[in-house]
Design a protein around this motif. Structure first.
Motif, PDB file in Angstrom:
ATOM      1  N   TYR A 135       0.595  -1.468   0.234  1.00 17.25           N
ATOM      2  CA  TYR A 135       0.097   0.261   0.045  1.00 17.25           C
ATOM      3  C   TYR A 135       0.980   1.105  -0.123  1.00 17.25           C
ATOM      4  O   TYR A 135       0.509   2.166  -0.578  1.00 17.25           O
ATOM      5  CB  TYR A 135      -0.972   0.034   1.181  1.00 17.25           C
ATOM      6  CG  TYR A 135      -2.140  -1.144   0.879  1.00 17.25           C
ATOM      7  CD1 TYR A 135      -3.457  -0.122   1.140  1.00 17.25           C
ATOM      8  CD2 TYR A 135      -2.240  -1.751   0.823  1.00 17.25           C
ATOM      9  CE1 TYR A 135      -4.590  -0.432   1.142  1.00 17.25           C
ATOM     10  CE2 TYR A 135      -3.395  -2.932   0.470  1.00 17.25           C
ATOM     11  CZ  TYR A 135      -4.549  -2.047   0.288  1.00 17.25           C
ATOM     12  OH  TYR A 135      -5.954  -2.722   0.295  1.00 17.25           O
ATOM     13  N   PRO A 193      -5.819  -1.501   5.662  1.00 13.92           N
ATOM     14  CA  PRO A 193      -6.560  -2.041   6.109  1.00 13.92           C
ATOM     15  C   PRO A 193      -6.151  -2.288   7.313  1.00 13.92           C
ATOM     16  O   PRO A 193      -5.252  -2.083   7.893  1.00 13.92           O
ATOM     17  CB  PRO A 193      -6.335  -3.597   5.647  1.00 13.92           C
ATOM     18  CG  PRO A 193      -5.564  -3.977   4.862  1.00 13.92           C
ATOM     19  CD  PRO A 193      -4.935  -2.015   4.429  1.00 13.92           C
ATOM     20  N   GLN A 247      -7.938  -7.431  -0.598  1.00 19.42           N
ATOM     21  CA  GLN A 247      -7.549  -6.178  -0.698  1.00 19.42           C
ATOM     22  C   GLN A 247      -5.983  -6.092  -1.253  1.00 19.42           C
ATOM     23  O   GLN A 247      -5.293  -4.752  -1.012  1.00 19.42           O
ATOM     24  CB  GLN A 247      -7.576  -5.456   0.453  1.00 19.42           C
ATOM     25  CG  GLN A 247      -8.654  -5.476   1.236  1.00 19.42           C
ATOM     26  CD  GLN A 247      -8.467  -5.072   1.989  1.00 19.42           C
ATOM     27  OE1 GLN A 247      -8.814  -5.406   3.572  1.00 19.42           O
ATOM     28  NE2 GLN A 247      -9.835  -3.897   2.775  1.00 19.42           N
TER      29      GLN A 247
END
Length: 215
Positions: free
Chosen positions: A130, A140, A154
């Motif tokens: 990320y 998350p 994700q």
């Protein structure tokens, strides 16, 4: 073995995952009404290719709430995934029903990984991915203990890979599957970052030198 009504969709739903559905087809309005009335689950078998029909595995679904019912009978419902099932036989026609069903079994599914180091490593790799993608604000939240199903949607899995994960029945193997995927993803993103840096340097004045070289 159990019989459940089925609602085939081109999505992979994991145990514990919330899913909001808008119900508009007559057969599925009938299915949802029956399941709410009788307080029973239905199944979402995975469809990745309409020509190939439903796949072997899917997830049983419980209805949590009828959020809204429209004048034409359409509905908005909140649901949640329960258990992974394996289809033994599809029952296409059920007397007095518009929807189909299936005879299914429920494979034993081990949810605890027994390896917190692997779980923490996978979560750290998600965080790193990320960051590389400049999506840290969408990172998350880590739960204790982390379950692979909570992050499966994700980490950039393809629909086929999401289905492969659904058909793995031990948590440690699911985490290992995600670890390998994240490792590959991170390498790809890092290479893309290098390409972006090279592109950004084009057109700029550069100090280039090989130093002393014997020609």
């Amino acid at each position: 073995m159990n019989f459940i009504p089925i609602f085939p969709l081109d999505v992979v739903v994991y145990p514990g995952e919330p899913l909001n559905l808008h119900i508009f087809e007559p057969r599925y309005k009938q299915l949802i009404n029956e399941c709410m009335r009788e307080r029973k689950a239905f199944g979402i078998p995975v469809v990745l290719d309409k020509d190939q029909g439903v796949r072997e595995y899917g997830t049983s679904i419980e209805i949590l709430e009828l959020v809204k019912e429209y004048e034409n009978g359409e509905m908005d419902v909140r649901t949640r995934g329960l258990n992974v099932f394996r289809i033994l036989e599809v029952v296409k026609e059920i007397p007095d029903k518009l929807f189909s069903g299936a005879i299914v079994s429920y494979p034993q599914n081990f949810m605890a990984s027994g390896d917190s180091n692997l779980a923490n490593h996978v979560f750290s790799e998600v965080k790193r991915l990320y960051a590389l993608l400049s999506l840290s604000e969408k990172f998350p939240e880590q739960k204790k203990p982390m379950v692979s199903y909570e992050i499966a949607h994700q980490v950039g899995l393809t629909k086929e890979q999401e289905y492969e994960l659904l058909s793995i029945f031990t948590e440690i193997q699911r985490l290992e599957y995600l670890r390998r995927h994240l490792d590959n993803m991170t390498k790809v993103v890092q290479e893309l970052e290098k390409v972006k840096e090279r592109i950004q340097l084009n057109g700029h004045f550069k100090n280039l030198s090989l130093g002393d070289i014997d020609l």
